[in-house]
Design an enzyme around this catalytic site. Structure first.
Site, PDB file in Angstrom:
ATOM      1  N   ALA A 244       0.843  -1.199   0.000  1.00 34.30           N
ATOM      2  CA  ALA A 244       0.000   0.000   0.000  1.00 34.30           C
ATOM      3  C   ALA A 244       0.876   1.246   0.000  1.00 34.30           C
ATOM      4  CB  ALA A 244      -0.905   0.019   1.223  1.00 34.30           C
ATOM      5  N   ASP A 245       0.362   2.260  -0.643  1.00 34.91           N
ATOM      6  CA  ASP A 245       0.999   3.584  -0.581  1.00 34.91           C
ATOM      7  C   ASP A 245       0.311   4.496   0.415  1.00 34.91           C
ATOM      8  OD1 ASP A 245       1.660   2.428  -3.394  1.00 34.91           O
ATOM      9  OD2 ASP A 245       3.184   3.906  -2.866  1.00 34.91           O
TER      10      ASP A 245
END
Ligand code: MRU
Length: 356
Positions: A244-245
């Protein structure tokens, strides 16, 4: 030997140029925050945790080599450089989270007359340096939580997994997030096949994840992004695990473009979809995925490969990330504090101090 994207000794930072992998292993020096910003922008280093670590270490190198005459000068310098580093790539939250933490620290150090400039500077440098070891420990913790969760809830070994983009040693200080879970299963001889997507247009999967999996001698196959649904249907997949960013308050998650379509297909085939990320990827101040700024990348990343034109002269739309709605993260969000349903992530993570 483990892959090392970041080499650091006080006053000296070198990073592996990920634009040249897998053909060439070339490290180059980052001498200050201008170099750090440029390497992040050009994606010579990428992956949310690695972006933050290289950004902060570029600040540490610059500070090491800069004479500072007062704590207030130091405060102004640190704040300006952090604000600048945050602008390199807008979607991943980890650099902004680190900047927030370091600004809090310099604010405290500058309050009153307790610290000499040299001591305050050293404390900031040490805080940046600490991110390297801390990130590896976090990844090992989340790898174990994720691996044990899969074995106890979703899968009988050997476990077959699809992953997207690159979330391993090259995207972190080491071990990796989604790839950390895969690594943990491999270390414990519970892993079957890993399928990694090419991850167009930058090919993080084909160039970087495939390279890491081969390096670690992990049983794996590369698939085209467009083969993900067929792979879910036909290859006895137990779970999809991605990185995930940014995970926001309601559990919506920004990750590499193409993530959401895999989540949609996984739900259709009733295969659990997991996001693996450190606590520093959580952004409680953003309420839903609608509010996440999605970075747009140059058209040339789609239309040419290593300088060779591979597309007609057409207009392009090239978002670097997409948002997977919380309801599609059916397996859960794997963190260093446990595996949580996306709907409970805010309650579980927002009161945890980053020091834990
Ligand atoms: O554009 P990138 O290569 O920086 O995107 C990377 C990803 O989307 C990763 O999945 C994410 O940053 C997690 S890395 C542990």
């Amino acid at each position: 030997m483990t892959l090392q994207a970041i080499r650091y000794n006080r006053g000296s930072l070198e990073i592996l140029d990920q634009l040249l992998l897998p053909d060439e292993t070339h490290y180059f020096a980052i001498n200050d925050t201008t170099d750090g910003w440029s390497a992040i922008k050009k994606m010579q280093v990428r992956g949310a945790p690695a972006i933050a670590i290289v950004g902060c270490l570029s600040l540490a190198v610059e500070l090491t080599n800069t004479e500072i005459d007062s704590v207030s000068t130091l405060k102004e310098l640190v704040e300006n450089k952090l604000d600048y580093l945050v602008t390199a790539r807008p979607t991943a939250i980890n650099m902004a989270e680190a900047a927030f933490r370091l600004k809090g620290m310099i604010y405290q150090l500058a309050k009153g007359d307790d610290y000499k400039p040299q001591d305050a500077k050293l404390m900031i440098i040490k805080e940046c340096e600490g991110m390297l070891e801390k990130d590896i420990n976090i990844n090992k913790r989340l790898g174990k939580f994720g691996g044990d969760h899969l074995l106890s809830h979703n899968a009988k070994p050997p476990v077959n997994i699809i992953t997207h983009c690159n979330t391993g040693s090259l995207a972190t200080a080491g071990y990796g997030t989604a790839l950390g879970v895969i690594r943990y299963l491999h270390e414990n001889e519970k892993l079957g096949q890993v399928y990694c997507t090419e991850t167009r247009p930058y090919n993080q999967g084909a160039r970087l994840t495939a390279y890491e999996l081969l390096h670690e001698k992990i049983e794996a196959s590369l698939i085209c992004d467009s083969a993900a649904a067929a792979c879910l249907k036909e290859k006895n997949i137990h779970a999809v695990i991605v990185g995930a960013d940014r995970v926001v308050a309601n559990g919506d998650t920004a990750n590499k473009i193409g993530t959401c379509q895999i989540a949609i297909a996984a739900r259709y085939y009733n295969i659990p979809f997991f996001v693996a990320c450190p606590h520093s990827t959580f952004d409680p101040s953003t309420q839903t995925g609608e509010d996440i700024t999605i970075e747009q990348r140059p058209h040339s990343e789609i239309t040419s490969l290593k300088g060779v034109k591979i597309a007609a002269d057409i207009n392009c739309w090239n978002p670097a990330f997409d948002v997977t709605p919380a309801e599609l993260i059916t397996g859960g969000i794997i963190t260093e504090f446990g595996v949580f349903k996306p709907q409970e992530i805010k309650e579980k993570l927002q009161n945890i101090s980053p020091k834990n």
